[in-house]
Design an enzyme around this catalytic site. Structure first.
Site, PDB file in Angstrom:
ATOM      1  N   ASN A 187      24.859  -2.423  10.746  1.00 56.88           N
ATOM      2  CA  ASN A 187      25.364  -1.358   9.467  1.00 56.88           C
ATOM      3  C   ASN A 187      26.730  -2.470   9.261  1.00 56.88           C
ATOM      4  O   ASN A 187      27.552  -2.244  10.333  1.00 56.88           O
ATOM      5  CB  ASN A 187      25.700  -0.378  11.006  1.00 56.88           C
ATOM      6  CG  ASN A 187      26.939   0.551   9.719  1.00 56.88           C
ATOM      7  OD1 ASN A 187      27.551   0.583   9.399  1.00 56.88           O
ATOM      8  ND2 ASN A 187      27.005   1.484  10.884  1.00 56.88           N
ATOM      9  N   TRP A 188      26.723  -2.207   8.603  1.00 57.45           N
ATOM     10  CA  TRP A 188      28.469  -3.879   7.679  1.00 57.45           C
ATOM     11  C   TRP A 188      29.309  -2.469   7.697  1.00 57.45           C
ATOM     12  O   TRP A 188      30.766  -3.044   7.658  1.00 57.45           O
ATOM     13  CB  TRP A 188      27.992  -4.057   6.017  1.00 57.45           C
ATOM     14  CG  TRP A 188      26.973  -4.725   6.202  1.00 57.45           C
ATOM     15  CD1 TRP A 188      26.898  -5.501   7.526  1.00 57.45           C
ATOM     16  CD2 TRP A 188      27.108  -5.792   5.113  1.00 57.45           C
ATOM     17  NE1 TRP A 188      25.991  -6.794   6.673  1.00 57.45           N
ATOM     18  CE2 TRP A 188      26.080  -6.587   5.472  1.00 57.45           C
ATOM     19  CE3 TRP A 188      27.777  -5.892   3.718  1.00 57.45           C
ATOM     20  CZ2 TRP A 188      25.428  -7.535   4.733  1.00 57.45           C
ATOM     21  CZ3 TRP A 188      27.164  -6.777   3.225  1.00 57.45           C
ATOM     22  CH2 TRP A 188      26.141  -7.257   3.007  1.00 57.45           C
ATOM     23  N   LYS A 189      29.515  -0.865   8.304  1.00 61.01           N
ATOM     24  CA  LYS A 189      31.073   0.289   8.191  1.00 61.01           C
ATOM     25  C   LYS A 189      31.652  -0.318   6.807  1.00 61.01           C
ATOM     26  O   LYS A 189      31.050  -0.473   5.466  1.00 61.01           O
ATOM     27  CB  LYS A 189      31.458  -0.063   9.127  1.00 61.01           C
ATOM     28  CG  LYS A 189      29.947  -0.248  11.066  1.00 61.01           C
ATOM     29  CD  LYS A 189      31.315   0.073  11.405  1.00 61.01           C
ATOM     30  CE  LYS A 189      30.524  -0.186  12.959  1.00 61.01           C
ATOM     31  NZ  LYS A 189      30.575   0.772  14.052  1.00 61.01           N
ATOM     32  N   SER A 218      27.405  -2.581  20.825  1.00 64.81           N
ATOM     33  CA  SER A 218      27.110  -3.932  20.663  1.00 64.81           C
ATOM     34  C   SER A 218      25.777  -4.922  21.006  1.00 64.81           C
ATOM     35  O   SER A 218      25.749  -5.982  22.338  1.00 64.81           O
ATOM     36  CB  SER A 218      27.835  -4.110  22.468  1.00 64.81           C
ATOM     37  OG  SER A 218      29.098  -3.865  22.254  1.00 64.81           O
ATOM     38  N   GLU A 267      31.157   7.583  14.407  1.00 66.83           N
ATOM     39  CA  GLU A 267      32.498   7.607  14.157  1.00 66.83           C
ATOM     40  C   GLU A 267      32.721   8.264  12.834  1.00 66.83           C
ATOM     41  O   GLU A 267      33.573   9.058  12.612  1.00 66.83           O
ATOM     42  CB  GLU A 267      32.441   6.126  12.907  1.00 66.83           C
ATOM     43  CG  GLU A 267      32.802   4.919  13.907  1.00 66.83           C
ATOM     44  CD  GLU A 267      32.425   3.716  13.567  1.00 66.83           C
ATOM     45  OE1 GLU A 267      31.986   3.133  12.188  1.00 66.83           O
ATOM     46  OE2 GLU A 267      32.423   2.921  14.891  1.00 66.83           O
ATOM     47  N   HIS A 278      26.595   9.346  11.888  1.00 70.25           N
ATOM     48  CA  HIS A 278      26.813   7.670  12.897  1.00 70.25           C
ATOM     49  C   HIS A 278      28.716   8.757  14.029  1.00 70.25           C
ATOM     50  O   HIS A 278      28.531   9.341  13.272  1.00 70.25           O
ATOM     51  CB  HIS A 278      27.253   6.588  11.867  1.00 70.25           C
ATOM     52  CG  HIS A 278      27.411   5.110  12.792  1.00 70.25           C
ATOM     53  ND1 HIS A 278      29.180   5.808  13.524  1.00 70.25           N
ATOM     54  CD2 HIS A 278      27.319   4.784  13.023  1.00 70.25           C
ATOM     55  CE1 HIS A 278      28.792   4.486  14.384  1.00 70.25           C
ATOM     56  NE2 HIS A 278      27.816   4.044  14.072  1.00 70.25           N
ATOM     57  N   GLY A 317      30.793  -1.569  19.393  1.00 67.95           N
ATOM     58  CA  GLY A 317      31.749  -1.953  18.855  1.00 67.95           C
ATOM     59  C   GLY A 317      32.991  -2.894  20.397  1.00 67.95           C
ATOM     60  O   GLY A 317      34.149  -3.282  19.811  1.00 67.95           O
ATOM     61  N   GLY A 373      26.390  -3.105  14.800  1.00 71.63           N
ATOM     62  CA  GLY A 373      27.044  -3.474  14.084  1.00 71.63           C
ATOM     63  C   GLY A 373      28.066  -4.733  12.967  1.00 71.63           C
ATOM     64  O   GLY A 373      27.774  -5.385  12.605  1.00 71.63           O
ATOM     65  N   GLY A 374      28.731  -5.120  14.678  1.00 71.94           N
ATOM     66  CA  GLY A 374      30.257  -6.407  14.039  1.00 71.94           C
ATOM     67  C   GLY A 374      29.014  -7.427  13.994  1.00 71.94           C
ATOM     68  O   GLY A 374      29.675  -8.307  13.449  1.00 71.94           O
ATOM     69  N   GLU A 385      23.132   5.246  20.227  1.00 69.42           N
ATOM     70  CA  GLU A 385      23.993   4.391  20.429  1.00 69.42           C
ATOM     71  C   GLU A 385      24.759   5.033  20.876  1.00 69.42           C
ATOM     72  O   GLU A 385      25.734   6.266  20.804  1.00 69.42           O
ATOM     73  CB  GLU A 385      24.841   4.653  19.254  1.00 69.42           C
ATOM     74  CG  GLU A 385      23.721   3.714  17.489  1.00 69.42           C
ATOM     75  CD  GLU A 385      24.308   3.230  16.927  1.00 69.42           C
ATOM     76  OE1 GLU A 385      25.195   2.011  16.855  1.00 69.42           O
ATOM     77  OE2 GLU A 385      25.647   3.949  16.123  1.00 69.42           O
TER      78      GLU A 385
HETATM   79  C1  PEP Z   1      26.885   0.707  15.400  1.00 70.49           C
HETATM   80  O1  PEP Z   1      28.673   0.604  14.632  1.00 70.49           O
HETATM   81  O2  PEP Z   1      26.216   1.505  14.560  1.00 70.49           O
HETATM   82  C2  PEP Z   1      27.348  -0.493  15.885  1.00 70.49           C
HETATM   83  C3  PEP Z   1      26.322  -0.768  16.631  1.00 70.49           C
HETATM   84  O3  PEP Z   1      28.088  -1.739  15.932  1.00 70.49           O
HETATM   85  P1  PEP Z   1      28.103  -2.734  17.100  1.00 70.49           P
HETATM   86  O4  PEP Z   1      27.124  -3.551  17.079  1.00 70.49           O
HETATM   87  O5  PEP Z   1      29.235  -3.363  16.885  1.00 70.49           O
HETATM   88  O6  PEP Z   1      28.915  -2.222  18.505  1.00 70.49           O
END
Ligand code: PEP
Length: 252
Positions: free
Chosen positions: A10-12, A209, A95, A93, A170, A230-231, A164
């Protein structure tokens, strides 16, 4: 639980055309991992370009509007994602739930619109830290699933649920393996209660994470059918290390 491990980036709100090279590198490397299903959800501005640039990996949206078209400035509908070449979309999500005040009912409508448009759906759920500390994590997540799972024919075959924990996104923090196992088992039970036998086929991903150094352990947990990343999905190198960890889990 059916299916290959599913690793989704997920590149956001990250990425311009320069990121096409990362997508190409992920796609080339995916050939080495035929027992892992790999996908990325780039910003909508890149969807079409990435669809054209890759052959093996899935490409998806990060959200969609429930309506197909209309006076909704700035929004993108499920048929538009499909038209741009998406295979799936993320909905719900945290966010979006937090920053855009999306309710379970909103998320359910988005998932149903996506399925109607021919997209697969990744539905995100997860508790806040305060909810976990209060001992309410499983009840909160069950209520989110009950309120936001799409209720249309054939939904389970095209649905993945991503657990999640909001406090893990994050932050570099992850739940204990025992907590992940307990939550995924509880999610499975909720899905079976909603969909009957079909609920056994819904893939349940873990997100929050996930990195190369914890992916193997998390992906080995029963009922963890993949990861939403994500990251660590923003560079081909770190994302592919997670894909590699999935590939080493004995699915070959
Ligand atoms: C996400 O936002 O879907 C996510 C899993 O982010 P991260 O891996 O950066 O925690």
């Amino acid at each position: 639980m059916a299916g290959l491990p599913y690793i989704v980036g997920n590149w956001k709100m990250n990425g311009t055309r320069a990121m096409l090279n990362e997508a190409r590198a992920i796609d080339r490397a995916a050939a080495r991992f035929p027992k892992v299903q790999v996908a990325v959800a780039p910003p909508a501005t890149l969807l079409y370009r990435i669809r054209d640039a890759v052959e093996l990996i899935g490409v998806g949206g990060q959200d969609c509007r429930a309506e197909d078209s209309g006076a909704f400035t700035g929004d993108i509908s499920a048929p538009m994602l499909k038209d741009a070449g998406a295979d799936f979309t993320i909905v719900g999500h945290s966010e979006r739930r937090t920053l855009h005040s999306e309710s379970d009912a909103d998320v359910k409508a988005k998932g149903e619109a996506a399925l109607s448009a021919g997209l697969a759906v990744i539905l995100c759920v997860g508790e806040t830290e305060a909810q976990r500390d209060a001992g309410d994590a499983e009840a909160v997540v069950a209520a989110q699933i009950e309120g936001s799972c799409p209720a249309v024919d054939g939904a389970p075959e095209k649905l993945s649920v991503a657990y999640e924990p909001v406090w893990a996104i994050g932050t570099g923090r992850v739940p204990s393996i025992e907590d992940v196992a307990a939550m995924h088992a509880a999610i499975r039970a909720t899905l079976v209660a909603i969909y009957g036998e079909g609920g056994a086929d819904v893939r349940i991903l873990y997100g929050g994470s996930v990195k190369a150094d914890n992916a193997g352990e998390l992906l080995a947990v029963p009922e963890v059918g993949g990861a939403l990343v994500g990251g660590a999905s923003l560079s081909a190198e770190s994302f592919l290390a997670i894909v590699g960890a999935a590939a080493s889990l004995g699915n070959d």
